[in-house]
Design a protein around this motif. Structure first.
Motif, PDB file in Angstrom:
ATOM      1  N   VAL A 143       0.535  16.635  38.960  1.00  0.00           N
ATOM      2  CA  VAL A 143       1.021  17.323  40.154  1.00  0.00           C
ATOM      3  C   VAL A 143      -0.100  18.188  40.714  1.00  0.00           C
ATOM      4  N   TRP A 144      -0.462  17.943  41.984  1.00  0.00           N
ATOM      5  CA  TRP A 144      -1.465  18.799  42.621  1.00  0.00           C
ATOM      6  C   TRP A 144      -0.953  20.232  42.729  1.00  0.00           C
ATOM      7  N   PRO A 145      -1.820  21.233  42.560  1.00  0.00           N
ATOM      8  CA  PRO A 145      -1.393  22.611  42.824  1.00  0.00           C
ATOM      9  C   PRO A 145      -0.809  22.781  44.228  1.00  0.00           C
ATOM     10  N   LEU A 146      -1.388  22.091  45.222  1.00  0.00           N
ATOM     11  CA  LEU A 146      -0.853  22.186  46.576  1.00  0.00           C
ATOM     12  C   LEU A 146       0.557  21.617  46.650  1.00  0.00           C
ATOM     13  N   THR A 174       5.335  22.416  61.083  1.00  0.00           N
ATOM     14  CA  THR A 174       4.036  21.790  61.380  1.00  0.00           C
ATOM     15  C   THR A 174       3.132  21.805  60.148  1.00  0.00           C
ATOM     16  N   ARG A 175       3.184  22.885  59.372  1.00  0.00           N
ATOM     17  CA  ARG A 175       2.381  22.920  58.141  1.00  0.00           C
ATOM     18  C   ARG A 175       2.912  21.928  57.125  1.00  0.00           C
ATOM     19  N   ILE A 176       4.240  21.869  56.975  1.00  0.00           N
ATOM     20  CA  ILE A 176       4.843  20.924  56.025  1.00  0.00           C
ATOM     21  C   ILE A 176       4.473  19.490  56.400  1.00  0.00           C
ATOM     22  N   MET A 177       4.609  19.144  57.685  1.00  0.00           N
ATOM     23  CA  MET A 177       4.295  17.783  58.137  1.00  0.00           C
ATOM     24  C   MET A 177       2.810  17.472  57.948  1.00  0.00           C
ATOM     25  N   ALA A 178       1.945  18.440  58.233  1.00  0.00           N
ATOM     26  CA  ALA A 178       0.503  18.217  58.053  1.00  0.00           C
ATOM     27  C   ALA A 178       0.189  17.928  56.588  1.00  0.00           C
ATOM     28  N   GLU A 179       0.787  18.688  55.692  1.00  0.00           N
ATOM     29  CA  GLU A 179       0.538  18.466  54.265  1.00  0.00           C
ATOM     30  C   GLU A 179       1.100  17.129  53.801  1.00  0.00           C
ATOM     31  N   HIS A 180       2.260  16.738  54.338  1.00  0.00           N
ATOM     32  CA  HIS A 180       2.778  15.399  54.019  1.00  0.00           C
ATOM     33  C   HIS A 180       1.742  14.331  54.343  1.00  0.00           C
ATOM     34  N   ARG A 235      -3.565  12.927  62.358  1.00  0.00           N
ATOM     35  CA  ARG A 235      -2.270  13.534  62.685  1.00  0.00           C
ATOM     36  C   ARG A 235      -2.111  14.890  61.992  1.00  0.00           C
ATOM     37  N   ALA A 236      -2.598  14.977  60.758  1.00  0.00           N
ATOM     38  CA  ALA A 236      -2.533  16.254  60.047  1.00  0.00           C
ATOM     39  C   ALA A 236      -3.318  17.330  60.792  1.00  0.00           C
ATOM     40  N   ASP A 237      -4.518  16.985  61.295  1.00  0.00           N
ATOM     41  CA  ASP A 237      -5.329  17.949  62.045  1.00  0.00           C
ATOM     42  C   ASP A 237      -4.586  18.447  63.287  1.00  0.00           C
ATOM     43  N   THR A 238      -3.927  17.529  63.994  1.00  0.00           N
ATOM     44  CA  THR A 238      -3.171  17.904  65.196  1.00  0.00           C
ATOM     45  C   THR A 238      -2.048  18.869  64.850  1.00  0.00           C
ATOM     46  N   LEU A 239      -1.359  18.612  63.760  1.00  0.00           N
ATOM     47  CA  LEU A 239      -0.257  19.480  63.354  1.00  0.00           C
ATOM     48  C   LEU A 239      -0.748  20.833  62.871  1.00  0.00           C
ATOM     49  N   TYR A 240      -1.902  20.869  62.190  1.00  0.00           N
ATOM     50  CA  TYR A 240      -2.465  22.159  61.796  1.00  0.00           C
ATOM     51  C   TYR A 240      -2.827  22.992  63.029  1.00  0.00           C
ATOM     52  N   GLN A 241      -3.318  22.343  64.062  1.00  0.00           N
ATOM     53  CA  GLN A 241      -3.619  23.059  65.302  1.00  0.00           C
ATOM     54  C   GLN A 241      -2.344  23.635  65.907  1.00  0.00           C
ATOM     55  N   ALA A 242      -1.265  22.841  65.908  1.00  0.00           N
ATOM     56  CA  ALA A 242       0.012  23.314  66.443  1.00  0.00           C
ATOM     57  C   ALA A 242       0.588  24.446  65.600  1.00  0.00           C
ATOM     58  N   ASN A 243       0.200  24.509  64.340  1.00  0.00           N
ATOM     59  CA  ASN A 243       0.697  25.562  63.462  1.00  0.00           C
ATOM     60  C   ASN A 243       0.167  26.927  63.857  1.00  0.00           C
ATOM     61  N   THR A 244      -1.008  26.970  64.459  1.00  0.00           N
ATOM     62  CA  THR A 244      -1.651  28.251  64.786  1.00  0.00           C
ATOM     63  C   THR A 244      -1.632  28.554  66.278  1.00  0.00           C
ATOM     64  N   GLN A 245      -1.029  27.696  67.073  1.00  0.00           N
ATOM     65  CA  GLN A 245      -1.013  27.876  68.520  1.00  0.00           C
ATOM     66  C   GLN A 245       0.420  27.821  69.035  1.00  0.00           C
ATOM     67  N   LEU A 246       0.645  28.455  70.178  1.00  0.00           N
ATOM     68  CA  LEU A 246       1.923  28.343  70.840  1.00  0.00           C
ATOM     69  C   LEU A 246       1.996  26.977  71.516  1.00  0.00           C
ATOM     70  N   ALA A 277      -2.427  10.394  52.804  1.00  0.00           N
ATOM     71  CA  ALA A 277      -3.822   9.944  52.859  1.00  0.00           C
ATOM     72  C   ALA A 277      -4.431   9.833  51.463  1.00  0.00           C
ATOM     73  N   HIS A 278      -4.072  10.773  50.579  1.00  0.00           N
ATOM     74  CA  HIS A 278      -4.649  10.779  49.238  1.00  0.00           C
ATOM     75  C   HIS A 278      -3.954   9.821  48.280  1.00  0.00           C
ATOM     76  N   LEU A 279      -2.805   9.301  48.668  1.00  0.00           N
ATOM     77  CA  LEU A 279      -2.080   8.363  47.805  1.00  0.00           C
ATOM     78  C   LEU A 279      -2.208   6.915  48.262  1.00  0.00           C
ATOM     79  N   LEU A 280      -2.788   6.718  49.432  1.00  0.00           N
ATOM     80  CA  LEU A 280      -3.053   5.359  49.889  1.00  0.00           C
ATOM     81  C   LEU A 280      -4.229   4.770  49.112  1.00  0.00           C
ATOM     82  N   ASP A 281      -4.242   3.456  48.976  1.00  0.00           N
ATOM     83  CA  ASP A 281      -5.389   2.784  48.367  1.00  0.00           C
ATOM     84  C   ASP A 281      -6.636   3.092  49.204  1.00  0.00           C
TER      85      ASP A 281
END
Length: 311
Positions: free
Chosen positions: A177-180, A216-222, A244-255, A227-231
């Protein structure tokens, strides 16, 4: 709220017995569990979705969205407070049960038996909370015992997840289990506990900024998990997930406007739906179990539902 919850707190073993007596269900009954008679939770494995049994109606106002392998319980249009509370309990107790399952599956070997068995106990416990919420009709004035007992169990699960996270980070727990991931599922449980507290007051309206910041943070981490579990050969999908994760992280910090957030949620649902189907059929190479793919898809549907209901 805290005072009342502590007064009604039930331990895991106490609640397990009381829930079985209350709803008339044995541990063999819920279709999401298989627990052999006389055995401990070590052999508890999922065997199917915790769906609605034939002929058992839900609390009025609760609907079952069928966009995933398992039903996604949501509050319907013009639903009252009880329906919103029960829909939230149904959704998140199902998610908490699966968190416990995933942690147990990622703790192989005899050296991790104690930690794995503790996770299995939570799996059984939250399945029972789910069955109690699913199979009983609740009015507004009947919600408190269910909300208090569920929140007590959630707080216990949070303590377990955070304890496992600290051990994994310190190197004393050597699981897969990853710490994250521990942190991620602990934050989901912490938010569920907060929502239960709000429902107990009768005022649980969703706030758009809180929904945006949480989901947005939850979805970005998903997407990073995917990405890390794909072959490694699935380079295009890995790049798409990370973008997509990058886009969601941006939405997490912006209105971000509600309409734009809704479009992001729909895009994530489409991506996860295609990924789940590809994983199920073997067209996508990965080490992602279909039940995990379904799990994150259901959370994306919940994100979409909440952002459309948020004030």
């Amino acid at each position: 709220m805290e005072k009342h919850v502590s007064q009604g707190k039930l331990g895991r073993r106490q609640f397990a017995g009381r829930a079985a007596a209350t709803v008339g269900v044995s541990l063999l009954a819920p279709p999401g569990l298989a627990l052999a008679a006389g055995k401990g939770p070590e052999i508890c494995e999922p065997v199917g979705p915790l769906s609605l049994p034939e002929g058992v109606p839900l609390t009025p106002g609760v609907v079952a969205d069928q966009r995933a392998r398992k039903p996604i319980f949501l509050a319907g249009a013009n639903a009252g407070h009880a329906a919103h509370a029960i829909a939230e309990v149904l959704f998140w107790t199902d998610i908490m049960m699966e968190h416990a399952l995933f942690m147990a599956l990622l703790m192989p070997g005899d050296s991790l038996r104690a930690a794995r068995n503790e996770a299995r106990q939570f799996q059984v416990l939250f399945a029972q909370h789910f069955v109690s919420a699913r199979d009983n009709h609740y009015r507004d004035d009947e919600l408190y015992p269910l909300l208090a007992a569920t929140r007590s169990s959630v707080l216990e699960l949070i303590e377990y997840k955070r304890r496992m996270q600290r051990a994994q980070e310190a190197g004393t727990l050597k699981s897969l289990v990853w710490p994250l991931f521990f942190d991620h599922i602990a934050r989901e449980a912490e938010r569920f506990a907060a929502r239960l507290e709000l429902h107990a007051t009768g005022f649980a309206a969703l706030q758009r900024d809180e929904v945006r910041a949480f989901w947005t943070r939850i979805m970005a981490e998903h997407l990073e998990f995917i990405a890390h579990l794909l072959d490694p050969q699935e380079r295009a999908l890995v790049e798409q997930a990370n973008a997509r994760a990058d886009t969601l992280y941006q939405a997490n910090t912006q209105l971000v406007a509600s309409g734009q957030l809704a479009m992001m949620a729909d895009d994530v649902i489409d991506f996860k739906t295609a990924a789940e189907q590809g994983i199920e059929t073997g067209q996508i190479k990965s080490i992602i179990d279909p039940s995990l793919a379904d799990h994150v898809l259901r959370e994306a549907v919940r994100f979409s539902d909440e952002i459309r209901r948020a004030q």
